[in-house]
Enzyme design. Sequence first.
Site, PDB file in Angstrom:
ATOM      1  N   LYS A 350       5.252  -5.153  24.719  1.00  0.00           N
ATOM      2  CA  LYS A 350       5.340  -5.218  23.176  1.00  0.00           C
ATOM      3  C   LYS A 350       5.104  -4.335  22.305  1.00  0.00           C
ATOM      4  CE  LYS A 350       1.940  -8.779  23.543  1.00  0.00           C
ATOM      5  NZ  LYS A 350       2.530 -10.077  23.288  1.00  0.00           N
ATOM      6  N   ARG A 424       1.037 -19.124  30.616  1.00  0.00           N
ATOM      7  CA  ARG A 424       1.304 -20.016  31.650  1.00  0.00           C
ATOM      8  C   ARG A 424       1.824 -19.512  33.170  1.00  0.00           C
ATOM      9  NH1 ARG A 424       7.590 -19.909  28.725  1.00  0.00           N
ATOM     10  NH2 ARG A 424       5.730 -19.135  26.401  1.00  0.00           N
TER      11      ARG A 424
END
Length: 578
Positions: A350, A424
């Site tokens: 990020k 996920r």
Amino acid sequence: MMITALSSATIMMLLLISRASAFTKPIATSLHQIRHQSSQLFASTTTNISFDPSIDVREKATSTLVIGRHSTLKSLIEQQDSYVSLFGFRPHPDILSSMHESISGNQATSSHVIVPTVGPAIPRPPHRLTLCSLRNKVTRHNHPLSLHSMTDLVKSSVKGKGPVRILVCVEDIYPLGPIAGAISKAFPVFNRKTKSKKTDNAGEDGDNGEEEEEEERMIHVTFLDSKGRVVKNEVEINAAREAAEGVRLACRLVDTHPEELTSTAFAQECHDLFDEDDTVTIEEIVGEELKQKGYGGIYNVGKGATEPPRLVIMTYTPPKDVLTEEDEEQSAITLVGKGIVYDTGGLAIKSRVGMCGMKHDMGGAAGVLGGFAAAVRLRTPRKIRLMLCLAENAIGPESVRNDDIITQYSGKTVEINNSDAEGRLVLSDAVAHATQHFDDSDLVVDMATLTGAQLVSTGKTHAAILTNKEELEHTAVKAGLASGDLCYPLLYAPELLNKEFNSKVADMKNSVKDRSNAQCSCAGHFIESHIDSKYIERDGGWLHVDMAGPGTKAERGTGYGVGLVLSLVGAPGFSSRS
């Protein structure tokens, strides 16, 4: 020699790699030592919240808040004979009437005044009195008392030091538990500001350069019915108390920084909560054992970190004495929480701005843990399991790479095309485990700060939900409205959206090809694709809750999920009035 300037992202990556090590590294400082050191060095929040219906605290309070719908406040103000019993003194009726007239029933607003305490037997200093007015009417996708507004009003209205009384007009229809949770959100627990305020410029800004003494503060909440009488129902009061404790637990965990709340420390929190409760058992699968047993999602996401990834499985079995024949026939419910204690994005790192706040990426695990803890304390007459997927998505020599192919617990292979879509992966392992092994469960609920797309889909106050059953969708929305943990359905169309994960070399990729094609739904469908087929054949329900937006506000955890869990599991006294 050629000297090349490095980008800030590259420098950050190198620094993070330098910190990484194998997760067999001994822990230098125990959690107990950390907590002891923290208590010595930092000012812990000393605000306590009480829901005891006793009115003995009236004479000690330095301020009083009265909260309710605008129309309900008017009825209360008209009952002048009850002023002394409510406030401990007799404010002039004209003062209260003028305050009420100055605020509107069309919005959440407040009015306060410093009043003389005329009436009590023992003289008291002037008192801060605040009326907090809630909307008389709300739209269909909001809690009837607009609990988000209640939190904001309480937070902005409690000023200064000393005991505070909060009188909440719940009328005769609104359950106490959700309201208690909303109030507790106004008083954060986690704090690492130093105790000492000594400065070189003593005397500036009211600081005399001396260490300030920490003063314990009490917030006393009293609920009033439609006639202004104190609500004393023990079941309802207990539900309020435990809901508030669950919310404060979740908020504290979300606010705690990742150097302190590692995956190991998070697991220890679970043991601290339940080690003395014989209705709860705890199992952990940690580190290399995850790899050996096939939990490729959790293992690969967390293997690059200093602390090992782990799957924590807790089972609450209600005592026989709280079960009726009808209760014994209920199926178990399984809760699953995403507990990424810090998310750098992995090798798909990020940005500097995007990484700040990623300590909140375990908000789903915090929410379901807080709800589970409250449900256990309330002795909910239903078997409940809790699975926490704990890992740090860190950068190191062992970090999973984009282009790697991993095998999940479902047996399906996943090509990693974005290591920053890690939530996920861990949830899919837990959902696969739950649907393969828990034959007594007919509902699996996973909760996660999963996608930024959730905020685009349903906003900052409503979580996005995705479920394989229409009736479960309605149940979840109703539970959200009842609890104040609002939620709203996403598009459910796996046959149209699963193509976004097509891979040439594996069963699927972990991130969508087209980010403009309902990606919040797609993320949920990825998890759904790992549900065991036999579970679907026996009509098992699955509910996905993406609460990336409502999980935090103003850089603080909100405790989202606690109330939703309590409503879904049917915790005694939480969602109904006696």
